[in-house]
Design a protein around this motif. Structure first.
Motif, PDB file in Angstrom:
ATOM      1  N   PHE A  22       4.125  -2.232  13.339  1.00  0.00           N
ATOM      2  CA  PHE A  22       2.899  -1.528  12.352  1.00  0.00           C
ATOM      3  C   PHE A  22       3.429  -0.574  11.291  1.00  0.00           C
ATOM      4  O   PHE A  22       3.052  -0.388  10.282  1.00  0.00           O
ATOM      5  N   THR A  23       4.092   0.349  12.172  1.00  0.00           N
ATOM      6  CA  THR A  23       4.772   1.388  11.061  1.00  0.00           C
ATOM      7  C   THR A  23       6.138   1.099  10.141  1.00  0.00           C
ATOM      8  O   THR A  23       6.424   1.274   9.061  1.00  0.00           O
ATOM      9  N   ILE A  24       6.890   0.150  10.844  1.00  0.00           N
ATOM     10  CA  ILE A  24       8.115  -0.330  10.170  1.00  0.00           C
ATOM     11  C   ILE A  24       7.865  -1.103   8.911  1.00  0.00           C
ATOM     12  O   ILE A  24       8.032  -0.823   7.994  1.00  0.00           O
ATOM     13  N   ALA A  25       6.605  -1.996   9.186  1.00  0.00           N
ATOM     14  CA  ALA A  25       6.370  -2.901   8.058  1.00  0.00           C
ATOM     15  C   ALA A  25       5.601  -2.034   6.914  1.00  0.00           C
ATOM     16  O   ALA A  25       5.681  -2.335   6.019  1.00  0.00           O
ATOM     17  N   LYS A  26       4.983  -0.909   7.336  1.00  0.00           N
ATOM     18  CA  LYS A  26       4.262  -0.009   6.403  1.00  0.00           C
ATOM     19  C   LYS A  26       5.258   0.613   5.468  1.00  0.00           C
ATOM     20  O   LYS A  26       5.084   1.065   4.414  1.00  0.00           O
ATOM     21  N   ASP A  27       6.491   0.819   5.889  1.00  0.00           N
ATOM     22  CA  ASP A  27       7.459   1.451   5.118  1.00  0.00           C
ATOM     23  C   ASP A  27       7.925   0.563   4.069  1.00  0.00           C
ATOM     24  O   ASP A  27       8.359   1.116   3.125  1.00  0.00           O
ATOM     25  N   VAL A  28       7.848  -0.747   4.257  1.00  0.00           N
ATOM     26  CA  VAL A  28       8.238  -1.827   3.455  1.00  0.00           C
ATOM     27  C   VAL A  28       7.495  -2.102   2.198  1.00  0.00           C
ATOM     28  O   VAL A  28       7.456  -2.310   1.188  1.00  0.00           O
ATOM     29  N   MET A  29       6.164  -2.127   2.667  1.00  0.00           N
ATOM     30  CA  MET A  29       4.873  -2.685   1.835  1.00  0.00           C
ATOM     31  C   MET A  29       4.146  -1.434   1.770  1.00  0.00           C
ATOM     32  O   MET A  29       3.958  -0.544   2.443  1.00  0.00           O
ATOM     33  N   PRO A  30       3.610  -1.314   0.598  1.00  0.00           N
ATOM     34  CA  PRO A  30       3.942  -2.302  -0.913  1.00  0.00           C
ATOM     35  C   PRO A  30       4.761  -1.887  -1.664  1.00  0.00           C
ATOM     36  O   PRO A  30       5.048  -2.380  -2.810  1.00  0.00           O
ATOM     37  N   LYS A  31       5.623  -0.716  -1.240  1.00  0.00           N
ATOM     38  CA  LYS A  31       6.584  -0.004  -2.092  1.00  0.00           C
ATOM     39  C   LYS A  31       7.579  -0.649  -2.495  1.00  0.00           C
ATOM     40  O   LYS A  31       8.056  -0.733  -3.839  1.00  0.00           O
ATOM     41  N   TYR A  32       8.243  -1.482  -1.711  1.00  0.00           N
ATOM     42  CA  TYR A  32       9.440  -2.383  -1.943  1.00  0.00           C
ATOM     43  C   TYR A  32       9.013  -3.866  -1.993  1.00  0.00           C
ATOM     44  O   TYR A  32       9.754  -4.613  -2.832  1.00  0.00           O
ATOM     45  N   VAL A  33       8.133  -4.261  -1.272  1.00  0.00           N
ATOM     46  CA  VAL A  33       7.873  -5.876  -1.305  1.00  0.00           C
ATOM     47  C   VAL A  33       6.325  -5.935  -0.991  1.00  0.00           C
ATOM     48  O   VAL A  33       5.695  -5.234  -0.084  1.00  0.00           O
ATOM     49  N   GLU A  34       5.600  -6.538  -1.895  1.00  0.00           N
ATOM     50  CA  GLU A  34       4.461  -6.840  -1.873  1.00  0.00           C
ATOM     51  C   GLU A  34       3.950  -7.822  -0.488  1.00  0.00           C
ATOM     52  O   GLU A  34       4.901  -8.473  -0.120  1.00  0.00           O
ATOM     53  N   PRO A  35       2.734  -7.514   0.122  1.00  0.00           N
ATOM     54  CA  PRO A  35       2.470  -8.266   1.720  1.00  0.00           C
ATOM     55  C   PRO A  35       2.998  -9.889   1.628  1.00  0.00           C
ATOM     56  O   PRO A  35       3.438 -10.234   2.365  1.00  0.00           O
ATOM     57  N   PHE A  36       2.468 -10.690   0.550  1.00  0.00           N
ATOM     58  CA  PHE A  36       2.573 -11.988   0.691  1.00  0.00           C
ATOM     59  C   PHE A  36       4.260 -12.422   0.405  1.00  0.00           C
ATOM     60  O   PHE A  36       4.711 -13.559   0.845  1.00  0.00           O
ATOM     61  N   GLY A  37       4.871 -11.559  -0.518  1.00  0.00           N
ATOM     62  CA  GLY A  37       6.118 -11.848  -0.442  1.00  0.00           C
ATOM     63  C   GLY A  37       7.053 -11.494   0.626  1.00  0.00           C
ATOM     64  O   GLY A  37       7.798 -12.143   1.137  1.00  0.00           O
ATOM     65  N   PHE A  38       6.466 -10.473   1.534  1.00  0.00           N
ATOM     66  CA  PHE A  38       7.163 -10.139   2.713  1.00  0.00           C
ATOM     67  C   PHE A  38       6.869 -11.191   3.620  1.00  0.00           C
ATOM     68  O   PHE A  38       7.660 -11.529   4.669  1.00  0.00           O
ATOM     69  N   ILE A  39       5.680 -12.040   3.835  1.00  0.00           N
ATOM     70  CA  ILE A  39       5.417 -13.073   4.580  1.00  0.00           C
ATOM     71  C   ILE A  39       6.324 -14.002   4.276  1.00  0.00           C
ATOM     72  O   ILE A  39       6.820 -14.714   5.293  1.00  0.00           O
ATOM     73  N   THR A  40       6.343 -14.583   3.212  1.00  0.00           N
ATOM     74  CA  THR A  40       7.055 -15.691   2.662  1.00  0.00           C
ATOM     75  C   THR A  40       8.766 -15.366   3.347  1.00  0.00           C
ATOM     76  O   THR A  40       9.203 -16.471   3.776  1.00  0.00           O
ATOM     77  N   MET A  41       9.266 -13.943   3.092  1.00  0.00           N
ATOM     78  CA  MET A  41      10.547 -13.682   3.678  1.00  0.00           C
ATOM     79  C   MET A  41      10.490 -14.077   5.318  1.00  0.00           C
ATOM     80  O   MET A  41      11.416 -14.794   5.779  1.00  0.00           O
ATOM     81  N   ARG A  42       9.597 -13.412   5.845  1.00  0.00           N
ATOM     82  CA  ARG A  42       9.418 -13.362   7.196  1.00  0.00           C
ATOM     83  C   ARG A  42       9.371 -14.876   7.946  1.00  0.00           C
ATOM     84  O   ARG A  42       9.907 -15.090   9.012  1.00  0.00           O
TER      85      ARG A  42
END
Length: 297
Positions: A22-42
């Protein structure tokens, strides 16, 4: 150690990893990677890992009639589940997101009553109403001053994620009874990747890799490898020995780990509304999951 104990350990590890996510993902989104872009990577990264590991697993052929169930599991367990969770988490705070996930066991119970025709007891209905009251309170009034630009929409999306995951737990159980996890999980993720790609391609393409700090790259790697690949494997392995409702119960541990981690790093804060909502939800899940003790059970 018995298979059941291993399954319980696996389910506990999943809760710890998700709680930290929950916290780690919040550090990445949305500042560096948008949510759906993150999911595509994931999902894309996990597809590669699951196909690689499948070559070392047992060789089983999936019956043609089971592919619709696999596609449904991909929709509820990967596509809808992740799209609503990450988008919701980008709008709300880690603690609120984690508390809302606690509604999943109650959702599993309700879905089991409708889909699997399990009889609903009075105590469980009361528990569901308590949990629903806590959830609605959190969605409508659980505002946060910390990293939550649209808490109401975010909370609603995380709740939809919880419903989706509840469907997934019920759908995938029949596959677990028939096949080894390594046989079908690669297909669930392959179909899931096809489903999320149209939503996430533009955001993935827009990522500016050169500007992402090293620590954020490590966090992206953590979410792909641990929060996706390992947790889904561990969940599937635990579900071989445990009922869907038992696996869902371990979600109750997520808010505990998420809260400790988020507050410890100063990424979230407690409030009276969040506390009262959490109490209502936990009272609800306590009533729902109690074993037989009276004639009403």
């Amino acid at each position: 150690m018995s298979k059941r104990k291993w399954a319980l350990i696996a389910a506990t590890l999943v809760s710890i990893i998700y709680g930290v996510t929950f916290t780690i993902a919040k550090d990445v989104m949305p500042k560096y990677v948008e949510p759906f872009g993150f999911i595509t990577m994931r999902v894309g990264g996990s597809v590669v890992l699951f196909w690689l590991i499948s070559f070392f697993g047992p060789k089983e052929k999936i019956a043609t009639e089971d592919f619709p169930r696999i596609i449904a599991a991909a929709f509820f367990g990967v596509a809808l589940n992740m799209l609503t969770f990450f988008k919701g988490l980008s709008y709300t705070s880690p603690i609120m997101g984690a508390v809302l996930m606690v509604t999943t066991p109650m959702i599993v119970l309700v879905l089991s009553a409708f889909i699997m025709k399990e009889r609903m007891k009075k105590r469980k209905v009361i528990g569901i109403l308590f949990g629903l009251a806590g959830t609605i309170t959190l969605i409508l009034y659980g505002k946060s001053m910390v990293n939550a630009p649209n808490a109401t929409l975010g909370n609603l999306l995380v709740f939809i994620n919880a419903v989706s995951y509840g469907f997934y737990l019920i759908i995938v159980k029949k596959l677990m009874d028939k096949y080894n996890a390594f046989t079908f999980v690669k297909w669930i993720y392959t179909f899931g990747f096809i489903m999320v790609l149209p939503f996430g391609w533009n955001e993935f393409h827009a990522i500016s890799w050169a500007t992402i700090p090293t620590d954020i790259l490590w966090k992206i790697g953590f979410v792909v490898v641990f929060s996706t690949f390992f947790t889904y494997l561990l969940n599937l392995l635990s579900m071989r020995e445990l009922k869907p409702t038992t696996v869902a119960v371990f979600i109750y541990l997520q808010p505990l780990f998420a809260t400790i981690f988020a507050i410890g790093l100063g990424k979230d804060e407690l409030s009276l509304v969040k506390l009262l909502s959490a109490i209502l939800i936990f009272v609800g899940v306590y009533l729902v999951t109690q074993k037989k003790v009276t004639s009403d059970q």
